[in-house]
Design a protein around this motif. Sequence first.
Motif, PDB file in Angstrom:
ATOM      1  N   ASP A 253      -3.232  12.102  45.154  1.00 34.48           N
ATOM      2  CA  ASP A 253      -4.225  11.704  45.298  1.00 34.48           C
ATOM      3  C   ASP A 253      -4.660  12.526  46.614  1.00 34.48           C
ATOM      4  O   ASP A 253      -4.287  12.668  47.732  1.00 34.48           O
ATOM      5  N   ARG A 254      -6.404  12.214  46.586  1.00 35.26           N
ATOM      6  CA  ARG A 254      -7.300  12.708  47.233  1.00 35.26           C
ATOM      7  C   ARG A 254      -8.187  12.132  47.450  1.00 35.26           C
ATOM      8  O   ARG A 254      -8.622  11.803  46.531  1.00 35.26           O
ATOM      9  N   LEU A 255      -8.900  11.461  48.754  1.00 34.60           N
ATOM     10  CA  LEU A 255      -9.614  10.294  48.760  1.00 34.60           C
ATOM     11  C   LEU A 255     -11.015  10.940  49.117  1.00 34.60           C
ATOM     12  O   LEU A 255     -10.898  11.356  50.837  1.00 34.60           O
ATOM     13  N   ALA A 256     -12.405  11.003  48.615  1.00 34.45           N
ATOM     14  CA  ALA A 256     -13.455  11.646  49.261  1.00 34.45           C
ATOM     15  C   ALA A 256     -14.077  10.553  49.793  1.00 34.45           C
ATOM     16  O   ALA A 256     -14.330   9.444  49.635  1.00 34.45           O
ATOM     17  N   VAL A 257     -14.209  10.169  51.620  1.00 34.31           N
ATOM     18  CA  VAL A 257     -14.472   9.000  52.124  1.00 34.31           C
ATOM     19  C   VAL A 257     -16.425   9.093  52.866  1.00 34.31           C
ATOM     20  O   VAL A 257     -16.154   9.811  54.122  1.00 34.31           O
ATOM     21  N   PRO A 258     -17.127   8.681  52.229  1.00 32.88           N
ATOM     22  CA  PRO A 258     -19.078   8.737  52.984  1.00 32.88           C
ATOM     23  C   PRO A 258     -18.933   7.272  53.381  1.00 32.88           C
ATOM     24  O   PRO A 258     -20.410   7.326  53.873  1.00 32.88           O
ATOM     25  N   VAL A 259     -17.801   6.463  53.407  1.00 26.90           N
ATOM     26  CA  VAL A 259     -18.607   5.173  54.339  1.00 26.90           C
ATOM     27  C   VAL A 259     -17.796   5.180  55.056  1.00 26.90           C
ATOM     28  O   VAL A 259     -16.894   6.004  56.313  1.00 26.90           O
ATOM     29  N   VAL A 305     -13.180   8.347  45.596  1.00 29.77           N
ATOM     30  CA  VAL A 305     -14.178   8.656  46.143  1.00 29.77           C
ATOM     31  C   VAL A 305     -14.839   6.864  46.348  1.00 29.77           C
ATOM     32  O   VAL A 305     -14.828   6.360  44.728  1.00 29.77           O
ATOM     33  N   HIS A 306     -15.006   6.316  47.719  1.00 28.64           N
ATOM     34  CA  HIS A 306     -14.952   4.954  47.336  1.00 28.64           C
ATOM     35  C   HIS A 306     -17.276   5.349  47.919  1.00 28.64           C
ATOM     36  O   HIS A 306     -17.671   6.120  48.036  1.00 28.64           O
TER      37      HIS A 306
END
Length: 571
Positions: A253-259, A305-306
């Motif tokens: 998995d690959r998680l995009a983190v804008p937080v 994505v979070h």
Amino acid sequence: MATRGQQSYWHRGGVEPLLGATIPEHFISVVQRFPEQEAVVSLPQGRRLSYGELAAATDQLAAGLLGIGFRRGDRVGIWSTNNIEWLLLQLATARLGALLVNINPAYRARELAYALRRSEVHGLFVIPRFRSSDYVQMLLELIPELERAETDRLASQKFPLLRRVVLYDPTDPAHSAAPHPGFTTWQAELPAGYSVSSEQLDAATAELDRDDAINIQSPSGTTGFPKAVVLSHHNMLNNAWFSAHAMHFSERDRLAVPVPFYHCFGMVLANLLCVSAGACLVLPSEHFDAAAVLKAIAQERCSAVHGVPTMFIAMLEHPEFTSFDLSSLRTGIMAGAPCPPALMQRVMQDMHCAEILIGYGETEASPLTHLTSRDDSLERRVETVGTNLPHQEVKVVEVSSRRTLPIGAVGEICFRGYHIMRGYYGDAEATGNTLDANGWLASGDLGSMDADGYVRITGRLKEMIIRGGENIYPREIEDFVFTHPKVAAVAVFGVPDDFYGEEVMAWVQLHAGQTATEEELREFCKGSIAHFKIPRYIWFVDEFPMTVTGKLQKFRMRDIAVEKLQARAGN
């Protein structure tokens, strides 16, 4: 596990036991399994590190910290936006057992001073500037000794415990010039670790205990001045680990983190969550930017994505939204504020996030207490925050008597388990007001629980509006108004009223290009929600006061509204 009789109490055991490791112990085991796996990608910095490279950079920084005198129990602050150095400092302080003190990058000098004193910070890592914030200048205002002191002999009259201020520039990692004699730089600190052997570093880690305090958070909360929440290895690592399991996360998995990393959402549910599973952390930008997040998802083929609801709204409303290929997405966590059902459905359909989960919790609980499941029905996924994570307890109590309430009754939600904070740093009184003698944490949130342990959040205890004796929960009104086709976002709260005690006010943001009137929205509400819930005041706004994490600051909205209403009454 079945409820005890008909009381709103739920304990959820787990098939898997709690992790007994410290953060560095678990990190090392992941590195050994996936040394070549990509660990972190920072698009604004143009940098990529594998797990092997991340571990090597972490050890280099940890040795440097040890070489300049930082030890287990020392408090090291970071005042910065999202970047690879932030993650490295998080892992390096954990390696030594120092407490990382997260400082909101939106703070001004006065707020920074409070944070440094409240957490008794010994060392501070800081970037030079971001947008209109000149961090160096603010530090000079607070600590004029930085202009003349020697790097290793900082003696501040206002902050006597502070002995190091380390500057680093994420846009230019090789930058080594300090702006004033009292500052040192990231690059200048690393050579201090040359004299520290790997055996010495390992010995420092071996002394650590899983229950050691490892982090101090200052929640960005919506109701007032932040306290300093103390969390341990055991708190945060297990919360990240079981959240990753709930998301069915793996090294693929690959998680995009804008937080932001400074908040528990970013630090635990993004950084540690990825590290716990061997997944890749993708940083789209230093600070939330909808276009950058969409681009990162498409370019890096992110599977998750979070974000908080306002972030998802901004992405969906972006004028170029349809030009981004988001088909790689499958999951993520939406938390930090209530999610209207209509928004949840758009994220699932338009963003291809069919397995998006709704999360609920608070910093004092490390932070996640509840999460929906990809196997839940659509109704449960949009109307509840799910059930509590494994090895946690939850109950609903009557606010004044603290008596456990029956299933379905609305009361204050309380938690107990491995995830509960150690307390508020230096504030025994506040700790005692939040944690009772039996270890239950009072959340300050109102909600109800069904017989299967699913929790519905009805509002913040202090946000509940009492109008003429009627209890009104803003969340219910917000969810309904949000279904109006012209409405992009809405915030509901109470304002003082001489006759009813309180009246309902709604701040409404419309979709781009739309116009509406107060009466149009009131007519929309009539017949669908009780008359006393229909907002008396409806103000159309272009934006809301928010924290850096995207939470609506209703106390600021209320203050602004009261001032304007009083001014009008005076005229």
